[in-house]
Write a protein that holds these residues in place. Sequence first.
Motif, short mmCIF file in Angstrom:
data_model
loop_
_atom_site.label_atom_id
_atom_site.label_comp_id
_atom_site.label_asym_id
_atom_site.label_seq_id
_atom_site.Cartn_x
_atom_site.Cartn_y
_atom_site.Cartn_z
N LEU A 189 5.96 1.38 16.74
CA LEU A 189 5.01 0.26 16.70
C LEU A 189 3.72 0.80 16.13
O LEU A 189 3.24 1.85 16.57
N GLU A 190 3.17 0.10 15.16
CA GLU A 190 1.97 0.60 14.49
C GLU A 190 0.95 -0.51 14.32
O GLU A 190 1.26 -1.57 13.77
N ASP A 191 -0.25 -0.25 14.83
CA ASP A 191 -1.36 -1.19 14.65
C ASP A 191 -2.56 -0.45 14.10
O ASP A 191 -2.64 0.78 14.20
N SER A 206 0.82 -1.22 0.00
CA SER A 206 0.00 0.00 0.00
C SER A 206 0.85 1.26 0.00
O SER A 206 0.33 2.36 -0.17
N PHE A 207 2.17 1.11 0.18
CA PHE A 207 3.14 2.22 0.06
C PHE A 207 4.51 1.56 0.01
O PHE A 207 4.62 0.38 0.37
N PRO A 208 5.55 2.28 -0.41
CA PRO A 208 6.87 1.62 -0.45
C PRO A 208 7.29 1.20 0.96
O PRO A 208 7.34 2.02 1.87
N VAL A 212 10.54 -2.27 10.30
CA VAL A 212 9.81 -2.60 9.07
C VAL A 212 8.42 -1.97 9.16
O VAL A 212 7.66 -2.25 10.08
N ASP A 213 8.11 -1.09 8.21
CA ASP A 213 6.79 -0.44 8.13
C ASP A 213 6.23 -0.85 6.78
O ASP A 213 6.78 -0.51 5.74
N TRP A 214 5.15 -1.61 6.81
CA TRP A 214 4.63 -2.19 5.57
C TRP A 214 3.11 -2.25 5.60
O TRP A 214 2.50 -2.11 6.66
N ILE A 261 -2.39 3.55 15.19
CA ILE A 261 -1.79 4.15 16.39
C ILE A 261 -0.33 3.78 16.33
O ILE A 261 0.02 2.59 16.40
N GLU A 262 0.54 4.79 16.10
CA GLU A 262 1.94 4.50 15.77
C GLU A 262 2.94 5.44 16.42
O GLU A 262 3.60 6.23 15.74
N PRO A 263 3.09 5.34 17.75
CA PRO A 263 4.11 6.16 18.39
C PRO A 263 5.52 5.67 18.02
O PRO A 263 5.69 4.49 17.67
N SER A 298 -3.83 -1.67 4.38
CA SER A 298 -3.42 -1.85 5.78
C SER A 298 -2.07 -1.18 5.96
O SER A 298 -1.40 -0.84 4.99
N ASP A 299 -1.66 -0.99 7.22
CA ASP A 299 -0.45 -0.23 7.53
C ASP A 299 0.05 -0.67 8.91
O ASP A 299 -0.65 -0.45 9.90
N LEU A 300 1.21 -1.31 8.96
CA LEU A 300 1.74 -1.82 10.24
C LEU A 300 3.22 -1.48 10.37
O LEU A 300 3.91 -1.29 9.36
N THR A 301 3.71 -1.45 11.60
CA THR A 301 5.16 -1.33 11.82
C THR A 301 5.57 -2.24 12.98
O THR A 301 4.88 -2.30 13.99
N ARG A 302 6.68 -2.93 12.78
CA ARG A 302 7.30 -3.69 13.86
C ARG A 302 8.80 -3.43 13.82
O ARG A 302 9.34 -3.04 12.77
ZN ZN Z 1 3.13 2.67 8.52
#
Ligand code: ZN
Length: 378
Positions: A348-350, A187-189, A218-220, A334-336, A229-233
Amino acid sequence: MNYPAQRRRQLARLLKEENVDALLVTNPVNVTYLTGFSGDSTYLILGRQHTLLVSDGRFTEQLAEECPGLDAYIRPSKQSLSRATADTLQKLGPRQVGFESGNVSVADLEVYREMLPAIEWKGVRDRVEKMRAVKDESEVAAIREAIRIAERAFAMFRSMLRRGDCEKDLHDAMEGYIRRAGGRCSSFPTIVAVDERAALPHAPPTGRNLAECHLLLVDWGASGAFYKSDLTRVLIPRNHSAFSRSARQEKADEKLEKVYATVLAAQQAAIAAVRPGAKGHDVDAIARAVMDEAGYGKYFMHGLGHGIGLQVHEAPAVRTDSVDVLQAGMVVTIEPGIYLPGWGGVRLEDDVLVTPDGNEVLTSVPKDFASQILDFGV
Ligand code: ZN
Ligand code: ZN
């Protein structure tokens, strides 16, 4: 249920409030939302009496397939889209027409004004975007699907990690995993950032590899058929065993654990505050207070979150200057993050759905510290 038709009816009722007889929808994402059409170069004229699409011959078949029951004017190839739109409006004869002021170019507006001097043009801002912020059940289901795809892709990504991989290899690999997991594309690079590169919240990938690195951000996200969708770990490669850890490594590990714990606590506190009626800026402030207390407040320099849907960034905003109020049906990230120049960053992004009595975290990739450790051996 024909969701696009329901949305058009809802929007048509709002036209009265805006004091216009018709709305010209030119933002392609809004056209998709209101019609189900997945192509481009097509506008929607939504009137209190008439609604139709203005498109061209490349899309005749696709329109019949994707937007059954919706009229379309197919312009000849020698006529531009803006001129065809003006022609169509002339035939429909509305007196006041709203246009999407965030999307129509000055040049197109000049064409409309010149060709249709009798029409009163009124800029309308974010009307459809505001509707899009609150998702119906079909949209929530599509976001859940985009999240499942992203999570399957991350499982593949994680299992295939090797210490010789560089950021660029991993960025490219993730695109393949997302597609293999059933996504249309990312959904984005994808952001893949090692160590101090992770201190740049939107780091472009480089040739840096995982060998000897202490963290990997990793933000994917995945695009399903339409929704995103949009997540980060943050993964923590361990290049040394617990027995061979030096005092220096131990200290570095402690710092990472403290930063990680602060970000996680900030995220959990903010998520607990997500419910109908909560203000975007208040939810942001809750995360920021946790950061401040731990002494990291000034290293969190972006907003806490944003809506996701047809676009990866959309309304509502969850940040310091937000005036948005959360409502049931909104889906926000929510991604502080804490970004320490020269050291690295942890974010971290959920993705969180606002429910009538609180919220539901839609993403399920584990985020406790121990689950992030990658054992590359000694
Ligand atoms: Zn993201
Ligand atoms: Zn995000």
